[in-house]
Every structure is written in structure tokens, then in C-alpha cells.
Design an enzyme around this catalytic site. Structure first.
Site, short mmCIF file in Angstrom:
data_model
loop_
_atom_site.label_atom_id
_atom_site.label_comp_id
_atom_site.label_asym_id
_atom_site.label_seq_id
_atom_site.Cartn_x
_atom_site.Cartn_y
_atom_site.Cartn_z
N SER A 126 95.69 -10.88 -34.67
CA SER A 126 96.56 -11.92 -34.12
C SER A 126 97.99 -11.44 -33.90
O SER A 126 98.52 -10.64 -34.68
CB SER A 126 96.58 -13.09 -35.12
OG SER A 126 97.65 -13.97 -34.84
N GLU A 128 100.39 -13.08 -34.66
CA GLU A 128 101.14 -13.51 -35.85
C GLU A 128 101.47 -12.31 -36.75
O GLU A 128 102.35 -12.38 -37.59
CB GLU A 128 100.35 -14.54 -36.65
CG GLU A 128 100.42 -15.94 -36.09
CD GLU A 128 101.82 -16.54 -36.17
OE1 GLU A 128 102.33 -16.71 -37.28
OE2 GLU A 128 102.41 -16.84 -35.11
N TYR A 150 99.11 -16.51 -43.61
CA TYR A 150 98.11 -16.26 -42.58
C TYR A 150 98.38 -14.91 -41.90
O TYR A 150 97.47 -14.07 -41.75
CB TYR A 150 98.13 -17.38 -41.52
CG TYR A 150 97.31 -17.06 -40.28
CD1 TYR A 150 95.94 -17.26 -40.26
CD2 TYR A 150 97.93 -16.55 -39.13
CE1 TYR A 150 95.18 -16.94 -39.13
CE2 TYR A 150 97.19 -16.25 -37.99
CZ TYR A 150 95.82 -16.45 -38.00
OH TYR A 150 95.08 -16.13 -36.88
P1 NAP Z 1 89.24 -22.08 -35.06
O1 NAP Z 1 89.00 -22.97 -33.89
O2 NAP Z 1 90.08 -22.58 -36.19
O3 NAP Z 1 87.82 -21.65 -35.64
C1 NAP Z 1 87.69 -21.03 -36.89
C2 NAP Z 1 86.22 -20.85 -37.20
O4 NAP Z 1 86.08 -20.20 -38.48
C3 NAP Z 1 85.42 -22.16 -37.32
O5 NAP Z 1 84.16 -21.99 -36.71
C4 NAP Z 1 85.23 -22.32 -38.84
O6 NAP Z 1 84.10 -23.04 -39.21
C5 NAP Z 1 85.07 -20.85 -39.22
N1 NAP Z 1 85.25 -20.60 -40.66
C6 NAP Z 1 86.34 -20.89 -41.42
N2 NAP Z 1 86.14 -20.49 -42.69
C7 NAP Z 1 84.90 -19.95 -42.75
C8 NAP Z 1 84.12 -19.36 -43.77
N3 NAP Z 1 84.57 -19.27 -45.04
N4 NAP Z 1 82.89 -18.88 -43.48
C9 NAP Z 1 82.41 -18.98 -42.22
N5 NAP Z 1 83.09 -19.56 -41.20
C10 NAP Z 1 84.32 -20.02 -41.46
O7 NAP Z 1 89.90 -20.71 -34.58
P2 NAP Z 1 90.01 -20.08 -33.09
O8 NAP Z 1 91.26 -20.59 -32.45
O9 NAP Z 1 88.72 -20.20 -32.40
O10 NAP Z 1 90.31 -18.56 -33.45
C11 NAP Z 1 89.26 -17.62 -33.64
C12 NAP Z 1 89.76 -16.44 -34.44
O11 NAP Z 1 90.82 -15.80 -33.72
C13 NAP Z 1 90.36 -16.78 -35.80
O12 NAP Z 1 90.08 -15.71 -36.67
C14 NAP Z 1 91.84 -16.87 -35.54
O13 NAP Z 1 92.56 -16.62 -36.73
C15 NAP Z 1 92.00 -15.78 -34.52
N6 NAP Z 1 93.08 -15.91 -33.55
C16 NAP Z 1 93.21 -17.03 -32.84
C17 NAP Z 1 94.19 -17.11 -31.86
C18 NAP Z 1 94.36 -18.34 -31.01
O14 NAP Z 1 95.41 -18.47 -30.37
N7 NAP Z 1 93.37 -19.22 -30.93
C19 NAP Z 1 95.03 -16.01 -31.62
C20 NAP Z 1 94.83 -14.85 -32.37
C21 NAP Z 1 93.85 -14.80 -33.33
P3 NAP Z 1 84.11 -24.65 -39.37
O15 NAP Z 1 83.91 -25.20 -37.99
O16 NAP Z 1 82.99 -24.89 -40.29
O17 NAP Z 1 85.46 -25.02 -39.94
O1 F7E Z 2 102.35 -23.31 -33.51
C1 F7E Z 2 105.74 -24.77 -33.41
C2 F7E Z 2 105.37 -23.95 -34.63
O2 F7E Z 2 100.36 -24.09 -34.81
C3 F7E Z 2 103.04 -22.74 -32.43
C4 F7E Z 2 96.92 -19.88 -34.28
O3 F7E Z 2 95.85 -19.89 -33.36
O4 F7E Z 2 98.31 -18.71 -32.75
C5 F7E Z 2 98.24 -19.87 -33.54
O5 F7E Z 2 99.30 -19.91 -34.48
C6 F7E Z 2 104.54 -22.97 -32.58
C7 F7E Z 2 105.09 -22.61 -33.98
O6 F7E Z 2 100.24 -21.95 -33.43
C8 F7E Z 2 104.88 -28.21 -34.14
O7 F7E Z 2 106.43 -23.95 -35.57
C9 F7E Z 2 106.60 -27.13 -33.37
O8 F7E Z 2 106.29 -21.90 -33.81
O9 F7E Z 2 100.27 -24.08 -32.27
P1 F7E Z 2 100.73 -23.44 -33.52
P2 F7E Z 2 100.70 -20.60 -34.16
O10 F7E Z 2 101.38 -20.86 -35.45
O11 F7E Z 2 101.44 -19.80 -33.15
C10 F7E Z 2 98.24 -17.47 -33.48
C11 F7E Z 2 98.29 -16.34 -32.48
C12 F7E Z 2 97.11 -17.41 -34.42
O12 F7E Z 2 96.56 -16.35 -34.69
C13 F7E Z 2 96.79 -18.65 -35.18
O13 F7E Z 2 95.45 -18.62 -35.68
O14 F7E Z 2 104.79 -24.36 -32.41
N1 F7E Z 2 105.62 -26.22 -33.60
N2 F7E Z 2 106.16 -28.35 -33.69
C14 F7E Z 2 104.54 -26.86 -34.08
N3 F7E Z 2 103.32 -26.40 -34.44
C15 F7E Z 2 102.40 -27.30 -34.85
N4 F7E Z 2 101.16 -26.87 -35.18
N5 F7E Z 2 102.71 -28.64 -34.95
C16 F7E Z 2 103.92 -29.14 -34.59
O15 F7E Z 2 104.17 -30.34 -34.68
#
Ligand code: NAP
Ligand code: F7E
Length: 329
Positions: A126, A128, A150
Site C-alpha cells: 500500500s 500508506e 496499518y
Molecule cells: P476490503 O474491502 O477491506 O477487504 C478486505 C478483505 O479481507 C475482506 O474480504 C475481509 O473479509 C478479508 N479479511 C479480513 N481479515 C481476514 C482474516 N483474518 N482472514 C481472512 N480474510 C480476512 O479491502 P480492499 O479495499 O479490497 O483492499 C484489498 C487489499 O489491498 C487489502 O489488503 C488492503 O489493505 C490493500 N490495499 C487497498 C487499497 C485500496 O485503496 N483499496 C490500496 C492499497 C492496498 P470479510 O469480508 O470477512 O471482512
Molecule cells: O482516508 C481523510 C483521511 O480512509 C483518506 C485504504 O484502502 O487507502 C486507504 O486508506 C483520507 C485520509 O483511506 C474523513 O484522514 C477526512 O487522509 O478513505 P480513507 P486511506 O486512509 O487513504 C490506502 C492506500 C490503503 O492501503 C488502505 O487500506 O481522507 N478523511 N475525513 C477521512 N477519512 C475517512 N475514512 N473518513 C472521514 O470522515
């Protein structure tokens, strides 16, 4: 006739897992989706193709369960998308986040090593990990400085993937994906929180939207584009690490502005800043340099920021329309 390739996806019920499963089905794969035990069924994102994949029960917290499912299904490719993925929650549950999001990667890599080290592996790293960024834009060579439990857990997951690649010669790749969103994004993430609220406000179901830091900037793309990059990484002869990003950055304020404007409203009339949504340590600015992914994988995004916002707002309005009819009846 050659047998279909087998892909194993952890996190198949999540945003990315659901899109990746659909993408791999289109490529002719036999898809095995790993699901954990929950008290109520949680298949909202996969129900429209659930009958086309195999579901396997296991948990990233339980290594024996991982060894068992890999032994049973013998996949060619393993995509590790499961995680405790919400940054805000990682301060409240830092140990749990580390157990799933960091150590879970080791459990799965070890299971591969034990069952069949020829399985190819993808780790969902990520942006992050860049946290308090050391350079702009961020590339594969930018040092990490995570700003949340995280982010720290993801740095561990990233390095253990590199380490198993170098120690055991696994075909293990790490995709450093910047934020990617969609109509399937969880409601707690800021983009979907905004588009869902915009739809509710437009339909007369709500009157305000409470947000935290409006000045944080992110590189937001469209999730279906990003799962294609995951697959491309595992098709290369050599494993590697790749930044996957649009190369554009926008603030939370701009996202809100675009989303409200799309339905003819001014965000300033509805958005209220609320301390409860501020983070103990913020990631202020993310913007990725995808040069390597573009050159080696031939990957580039297809959906612009403006289109992403429109797609998400329109989808939320469509999904809420029946309840509007019901409420006003
Ligand atoms: P998400 O919608 O939160 O999905 C997370 C998945 O992980 C869900 O299917 C959840 O299952 C499963 N899970 C959580 N704990 C588990 C466990 N102990 N054993 C087995 N399964 C488990 O996340 P996403 O946005 O699709 O992201 C996919 C991956 O990419 C994650 O690793 C995230 O950290 C990473 N990532 C996301 C982004 C982004 O912008 N979306 C960017 C960079 C990296 P349940 O449905 O049962 O909760
Ligand atoms: O926050 C700001 C908050 O929770 C984005 C995950 O998929 O992307 C995601 O992480 C920004 C932050 O995503 C609210 O402070 C303001 O600066 O949508 P977010 P994230 O933290 O960037 C990365 C790449 C991952 O890997 C993660 O799994 O938005 N913000 N106001 C807020 N954020 C939330 N959630 N809620 C608010 O009300």
C-alpha cells in the site's frame, strides 16, 4: 486441451477481491475464494458470480487452515488481498491489525513454502507505507515512513514478501497500490462516505456530511483497473515490486466539491468538519510514479478522477432510489 489455471484469492469478499475474481473468471481461471467464518453471510460483493467460483474456508490468523486449503486446491497463483484494511481502526486495534495485516502475510507465505513453492504470490502492499513522504512523487525506490499501525503492518508484509522471494526463490511480487475506489468501496472510506452522503442529501434523506481532514491529498484511481495490474505482475517471468497509481493527486475537499457539483449542489452548504474523524497522525500527500508498471507491465489507468467521482455518485443514487420512493410514499 490444457486445464484452466487455478487462482486462490484471500479477501474475495472485499472490494478488490470481488473485482479480481471477476477479472480472472473472464481470463478463464478456476477461482477459489477464501472466506472466513462470520455469524452472518457477507457475500454482498460476490453474490452475482458466487456460483462460478469455489469458496474455501480459512483465516489469515490460522496457519493450519491456510496449509489445508492450499493442499486441497493446489492453485497456480495466490493473491493475498485479505487485511484489516481501515487505517482509522488500526489505532484502536493495533495488535489485531498487526496480526492479520502483517503476520498473516508470513503465515500465507510459509503455507506456500510448505505446500508448493512453485505457486506464484501477490501481496497487496500500500501507498500508506510512504506515509510522511520522503519524496514526491513516490516510486518503488522511495523510502518508507508509515504513519499508522496499518502502514507499519503493511511495511512488514512488504518486506517479508521480498525476504521470502530472496530466501526461498518464491515468485512473490508486491503491488504498491495507491488508493483505488469504486461503487463497491466500504462505506467507512472517505470517497464512498462522500458519494453515499451526496446521494442521500440529493434524495432528501439527509442534510449534512461530517468529515475530518479536508486537506489530505490522495492519488485516487478506479479499482477494476488496479486488479488488472495485480494479475499482470504474476504473468511476468521475474517477480518484482511495482507502484500502481494514476500520477494525479486531489484533496478530500476537491473530491467533495466534485461529488456535490455532479448533482448540482455546493459542498460548502453540507460539509461539516468534525474532530472525531481526524487521525492521530495524518498522511498529507500521496502521488505515485507508475513509470515501472507502465514500462514493464504495460499498465495504465483508464478512468479519470472526474469520471471516478461521477461513477460512484451515480451508483449510490441508483442504489438509494427505491428507498426514496418508499420514504416519500
Ligand atoms: P476490503 O474491502 O477491506 O477487504 C478486505 C478483505 O479481507 C475482506 O474480504 C475481509 O473479509 C478479508 N479479511 C479480513 N481479515 C481476514 C482474516 N483474518 N482472514 C481472512 N480474510 C480476512 O479491502 P480492499 O479495499 O479490497 O483492499 C484489498 C487489499 O489491498 C487489502 O489488503 C488492503 O489493505 C490493500 N490495499 C487497498 C487499497 C485500496 O485503496 N483499496 C490500496 C492499497 C492496498 P470479510 O469480508 O470477512 O471482512
Ligand atoms: O482516508 C481523510 C483521511 O480512509 C483518506 C485504504 O484502502 O487507502 C486507504 O486508506 C483520507 C485520509 O483511506 C474523513 O484522514 C477526512 O487522509 O478513505 P480513507 P486511506 O486512509 O487513504 C490506502 C492506500 C490503503 O492501503 C488502505 O487500506 O481522507 N478523511 N475525513 C477521512 N477519512 C475517512 N475514512 N473518513 C472521514 O470522515
Amino acid at each position: 486441451m490444457t486445464a484452466a489455471k487455478r487462482a486462490f484469492i484471500t479477501g474475495v469478499t472485499g472490494q478488490d477481491g470481488s473485482y479480481l475474481a471477476e477479472f480472472l473468471l473472464q481470463q478463464g481461471y478456476h477461482v477459489i475464494g477464501m472466506v472466513r467464518r462470520t455469524s452472518t453471510v457477507n457475500f454482498e460483493r460476490i453474490k452475482h458470480f458466487q456460483d462460478q467460483i469455489t469458496l474455501a474456508s480459512a483465516d489469515l490468523l490460522d496457519e493450519v487452515s491456510l496449509i489445508s486449503v492450499l493442499r486441497e486446491y493446489r492453485p497456480d497463483e495466490v493473491y493475498n488481498l485479505a487485511a484489516q484494511s481501515f487505517v482509522q481502526t488500526s489505532w484502536g486495534q493495533p495488535v489485531f491489525t498487526g496480526d492479520v495485516t502483517a503476520l498473516g502475510v508470513t503465515r500465507l507465505l510459509d503455507a506456500i513454502r510448505v505446500v508448493d513453492p512453485d505457486m506464484r504470490f501477490y501481496q497487496a502492499s500500500s501507498s500508506e507505507m510512504f506515509g510522511k513522504v520522503r519524496e514526491v512523487p513516490q516510486s518503488e525506490n522511495t523510502p518508507f515512513y508509515p504513519r499508522s499501525p496499518y502502514g507499519v503492518a503493511k511495511v512488514y508484509g512488504h518486506w517479508i514478501t521480498v525476504n521470502y522471494r530472496e530466501s526461498y526463490h518464491l515468485h512473490a511480487s508486491s503491488g504498491i497500490l495507491f488508493n483505488h475506489e469504486s461503487e463497491r468501496r466500504g462505506l467507512e472510506f472517505v470517497t464512498r462516505k462522500i458519494t453515499h452522503a451526496v446521494a442521500r442529501i440529493k434524495l432528501g434523506l439527509d442534510h449534512e456530511l461530517r468529515l475530518g481532514n479536508l486537506d489530505a491529498r490522495r492519488d485516487w484511481g478506479y479499482a477494476p483497473d488496479y486488479v488488472r495490474a495485480m494479475w499482470l505482475m504474476l504473468q511476468q517471468d521475474e517477480p518484482g515490486d511495482y507502484v500502481v497509481a494514476t500520477g494525479e493527486t486531489h484533496s478530500v475537499r476537491e473530491f467533495a466539491q466534485f461529488a456535490f457539483e455532479h448533482v448540482g449542489l455546493d459542498y460548502r452548504d453540507y460539509v461539516v468538519q468534525d474532530e472525531r474523524f481526524m487521525r492521530p497522525a495524518e498522511v498529507d500527500l500521496l502521488v505515485g510514479d507508475r513509470q515501472r508498471a507502465q514500462e514493464v507491465l504495460g499498465w495504465q489507468p483508464t478512468v479519470s478522477f472526474a469520471d471516478l467521482v461521477r461513477i460512484m455518485v451515480d451508483a449510490d443514487i441508483r442504489s438509494l432510489q427505491p428507498s426514496k420512493t418508499y420514504v416519500s410514499a
